[in-house]
Design a protein around this motif. Structure first.
Motif, PDB file in Angstrom:
ATOM      1  N   GLY A   5      -0.750 -14.860  -0.894  1.00 54.26           N
ATOM      2  CA  GLY A   5       0.271 -14.942  -2.056  1.00 54.26           C
ATOM      3  C   GLY A   5       1.554 -14.718  -1.244  1.00 54.26           C
ATOM      4  O   GLY A   5       1.897 -14.515  -0.235  1.00 54.26           O
ATOM      5  N   ASN A   6       2.496 -14.964  -2.256  1.00 53.86           N
ATOM      6  CA  ASN A   6       4.099 -14.782  -1.682  1.00 53.86           C
ATOM      7  C   ASN A   6       4.268 -13.230  -1.191  1.00 53.86           C
ATOM      8  O   ASN A   6       4.912 -12.953  -0.111  1.00 53.86           O
ATOM      9  CB  ASN A   6       5.171 -14.914  -2.570  1.00 53.86           C
ATOM     10  CG  ASN A   6       5.122 -16.661  -2.867  1.00 53.86           C
ATOM     11  OD1 ASN A   6       4.898 -17.559  -2.142  1.00 53.86           O
ATOM     12  ND2 ASN A   6       5.308 -17.005  -4.151  1.00 53.86           N
ATOM     13  N   ALA A   7       3.830 -12.312  -2.023  1.00 60.82           N
ATOM     14  CA  ALA A   7       4.089 -10.903  -1.883  1.00 60.82           C
ATOM     15  C   ALA A   7       2.938 -10.295  -0.877  1.00 60.82           C
ATOM     16  O   ALA A   7       3.351  -9.262  -0.107  1.00 60.82           O
ATOM     17  CB  ALA A   7       4.169 -10.162  -2.975  1.00 60.82           C
ATOM     18  N   ILE A   8       1.745 -10.580  -0.984  1.00 63.77           N
ATOM     19  CA  ILE A   8       0.723  -9.856  -0.462  1.00 63.77           C
ATOM     20  C   ILE A   8      -0.221 -11.088   0.228  1.00 63.77           C
ATOM     21  O   ILE A   8      -0.624 -12.129  -0.240  1.00 63.77           O
ATOM     22  CB  ILE A   8      -0.248  -9.192  -1.428  1.00 63.77           C
ATOM     23  CG1 ILE A   8       0.806  -7.981  -1.697  1.00 63.77           C
ATOM     24  CG2 ILE A   8      -1.471  -8.602  -0.504  1.00 63.77           C
ATOM     25  CD1 ILE A   8       0.025  -7.334  -3.105  1.00 63.77           C
ATOM     26  N   THR A   9      -0.784 -10.715   1.563  1.00 64.67           N
ATOM     27  CA  THR A   9      -1.732 -11.535   2.077  1.00 64.67           C
ATOM     28  C   THR A   9      -2.931 -10.538   2.583  1.00 64.67           C
ATOM     29  O   THR A   9      -2.591  -9.579   3.020  1.00 64.67           O
ATOM     30  CB  THR A   9      -1.425 -12.316   3.486  1.00 64.67           C
ATOM     31  OG1 THR A   9      -0.768 -11.252   4.449  1.00 64.67           O
ATOM     32  CG2 THR A   9      -0.212 -13.306   3.020  1.00 64.67           C
ATOM     33  N   VAL A  10      -4.110 -11.076   2.479  1.00 63.56           N
ATOM     34  CA  VAL A  10      -5.339 -10.228   2.890  1.00 63.56           C
ATOM     35  C   VAL A  10      -6.175 -11.041   3.777  1.00 63.56           C
ATOM     36  O   VAL A  10      -6.554 -12.301   3.648  1.00 63.56           O
ATOM     37  CB  VAL A  10      -6.292  -9.883   1.703  1.00 63.56           C
ATOM     38  CG1 VAL A  10      -7.327  -9.075   2.158  1.00 63.56           C
ATOM     39  CG2 VAL A  10      -5.389  -8.866   0.682  1.00 63.56           C
ATOM     40  N   GLN A  11      -6.358 -10.742   5.046  1.00 66.37           N
ATOM     41  CA  GLN A  11      -7.095 -11.525   6.161  1.00 66.37           C
ATOM     42  C   GLN A  11      -7.922 -10.732   6.850  1.00 66.37           C
ATOM     43  O   GLN A  11      -7.847  -9.367   7.166  1.00 66.37           O
ATOM     44  CB  GLN A  11      -6.134 -12.229   7.004  1.00 66.37           C
ATOM     45  CG  GLN A  11      -5.334 -11.074   7.901  1.00 66.37           C
ATOM     46  CD  GLN A  11      -4.456 -12.040   8.980  1.00 66.37           C
ATOM     47  OE1 GLN A  11      -4.743 -13.178   9.222  1.00 66.37           O
ATOM     48  NE2 GLN A  11      -3.403 -11.593   9.252  1.00 66.37           N
TER      49      GLN A  11
END
Length: 589
Positions: A5-11
């Motif tokens: 997402g623009n605000a949060i990434t999860v990898q």
């Protein structure tokens, strides 16, 4: 990628660990929900590294119940969670860190819980989790003071588990998670235990000291928070969170809270306008000073060359400037055409200043900005013969840190933006006003002091006046205003108003002050309701929980306020209702 997402990434990283990274400091709630759902749908995640460069709280108009539920769901994930903070976590940002099992900070990281400053209370679980982590007394202190807490203090009080450099954050987080995943760390923070006697004593002391500093009638959110902490400390997490949300919803609708939030909204609006105006700003490299000015050392600390035209001022500047910056201090120059901005701060009479300003303008480049220090006469009066008035601005210093920047109808936006940005870099608060006799603050303060003199003439004692002003929420006395702004009242005797009572004191003083403030708005001396309210709070000390002059009038109702104007109208012109308020009332009718 688990979520993007623009605000949060999860990898996914290695060993079943997922990095949950905040890429934006605000407006992350929608992405937080999406990231949380993605994590729940990914069964092979065994641990989460919450990576936070910087993080601020959510808007107070968000769905608080939904937001708290999301953070609670995150905290309840049955896997270890480690948060790392590189820079700062403020308000809700710090509460989100509390939803993790471990916290790792860099040496320059900072946290704060400033909700009460806005008249609000935390609502993301902070009041439930923080006391059991750092202790009751420390939690109360952090909430009440809203102070900035550095990494060492956070570590000392068990908010963080370790302090590492920015380069070590990732390795430290992954190492901690691997230990927790393999069961070699217990990720559940120990709940601190207190006897009933300890709790009663701590809350009693906290309540007494808080109410002395923040009276209940003016700052109810402080009492609400302490009472909540007292009653929720021994509740289950579910019940405590439920109560936290109920307190938040209750506090949010209080008039003092709405007024305080109104002020912070106005501040943000003015900062936004200021940021937009920065596109007009021109760079400043060389400055010339005529007369004595206190911020010469600050100028050279910015790496700007400063030519000081007066030998005594130059000597004083050398004494106040660190030796390493002396090369930026330069004696008088005869080549003013090389200078970007000139400050004329002499204390001579108007006739001599007019002559000096004409000479300065003649010698400098046509694009050089000329800043004229003012006291009680208008900029137009002292600069009437100047030719390049688009590059002319007045400087009315209210104190060492606060300045009214005075513009005429001919002053350019480039000039205003450049001087404003320049002064802000020197650490000054800058408010732009239109050129007029007395400008804004001195006019409003004079009206306030005139009302004070009226009351004294009616036989009201200073003790009676101080008592009423204190109940209203003023921190300063009229005498302090007179000293600060160098004002003196010259009220002529008039027929006594024989029906003045104790409860008339505030009304008389507020009507005089508010009327003059509104008239300044009508004359364009200030540009907006937001600026009027911010300046009366930030400079005059108008109670923040009243929201500023215009908000105060709106809160009591225009019709009711006009009735007060009519009640005291026989005391003089300053009590007669401003035209714009009469027009607003006619529109309503």
């Amino acid at each position: 990628m688990v979520y993007s997402g623009n605000a949060i990434t999860v990898q996914m990283l290695s060993d079943g660990i997922a990095e949950f990274r905040f890429n934006l400091q605000t407006d992350y709630l929608q992405d937080f929900e999406g990231a949380l759902n993605a994590i729940k749908a990914t069964p092979h995640i065994q641990g989460i590294w919450l990576s936070v460069p910087s993080l601020f709280g959510l808007n107070f108009d968000c769905n608080a119940s939904h937001a708290q539920q999301l953070i609670t769901s995150f905290a309840q994930l049955p896997i270890p969670k480690v948060a790392t903070l590189e820079h700062q976590a403020i308000g809700g940002g710090a509460e989100i860190l509390l939803a993790c099992d471990y916290r790792i900070l860099t040496p320059h990281a900072k946290i704060a819980f400033p909700d009460l400053t806005y008249g609000m209370t935390p609502f993301l679980g902070g009041t439930v989790r923080l006391p059991h982590l750092v202790g009751l007394q420390t939690a109360i202190d952090w909430f009440i003071s809203s102070k900035i807490i550095d990494a060492n203090t956070a570590f000392k009080n068990h908010f963080s588990d370790s302090i590492v450099t920015s380069a070590q954050l990732k390795n430290a987080a992954l190492h901690t998670l691997k230990l927790a995943i393999t069961g070699r760390l217990n990720g559940q923070s120990q709940r601190q235990q207190y006897s009933n006697a300890q709790k009663i004593l701590q809350f009693h002391q906290a309540k007494q000291s808080t109410l002395e500093q923040f009276p209940l009638q003016h700052y109810p959110s402080y009492k609400y928070l302490i009472d909540h902490l007292k009653h929720s400390f021994d509740l289950s997490a579910y019940d405590a969170l439920k109560q936290e949300l109920a307190i938040y919803e209750q506090v949010k609708d209080l008039p003092q809270t709405q007024a305080t939030l109104h002020h912070w909204h106005n501040l943000q609006q003015l900062k936004k306008e200021e940021k937009q105006n920065k596109r007009y700003e021109h760079p400043i490299q060389k400055v010339a000073l005529f007369g004595e000015i206190t911020f010469a050392p600050s100028i050279v600390q910015q790496g700007m060359t400063c030519y000081i035209q007066d030998i005594n001022a130059l000597q004083n500047a050398y004494q106040a400037t660190p030796v390493q910056n002396w090369n930026f201090l330069q004696p008088k120059t005869t080549d003013l055409k090389q200078v970007d901005i000139i400050f004329e701060c002499s204390n001579t009479d108007i006739k001599q200043r007019k002559y000096q300003l004409e000479n300065i303008e003649h010698d400098c480049h046509r694009n050089t900005i000329l800043v004229v220090q003012l006291k009680d006469y208008s900029l137009e009066k002292v600069s009437i013969h100047l030719q390049h008035k688009h590059n002319l601005v007045g400087l009315h210093a209210l104190d060492d840190n606060t300045i009214e920047l005075v513009r005429t109808s001919q002053t350019s936006d480039i000039c205003i933006a450049t001087v404003s940005a320049f002064l802000q870099r020197l650490g000054k608060k800058v408010f732009v006003v239109k050129d007029a006799q007395g400008f804004f603050i001195r006019r409003v303060a004079k009206a306030y002091l005139d009302a004070y003199s009226h009351l004294l003439q009616q036989g009201i004692t200073t003790e009676q006046i101080y008592q009423q002003l204190n109940q209203f929420g003023w921190d300063t006395t009229p005498e302090q205003w007179a000293t600060r702004f160098e004002l003196y009242t010259t009220i002529t005797p008039y027929q006594l108003h024989t029906h003045i009572k104790q409860n008339d004191i505030n009304d008389m003083m507020m009507v005089s002050l508010c009327n003059e403030a509104i008239r300044c708005l009508e004359k364009g001396i200030v540009q907006s309701h937001a600026q009027l309210d911010v300046m009366t709070i930030e400079i005059l000390g108008f109670p923040i929980f009243k929201g500023g002059v215009y908000h105060y009038i709106q809160s009591i109702g225009i019709a009711e306020y006009l009735a007060l104007c009519d009640k005291y109208s026989d005391l003089g012109e300053q009590y007669k209702a401003p035209a714009s308020l009469l027009e607003q009332q006619q529109e309503v009718v």
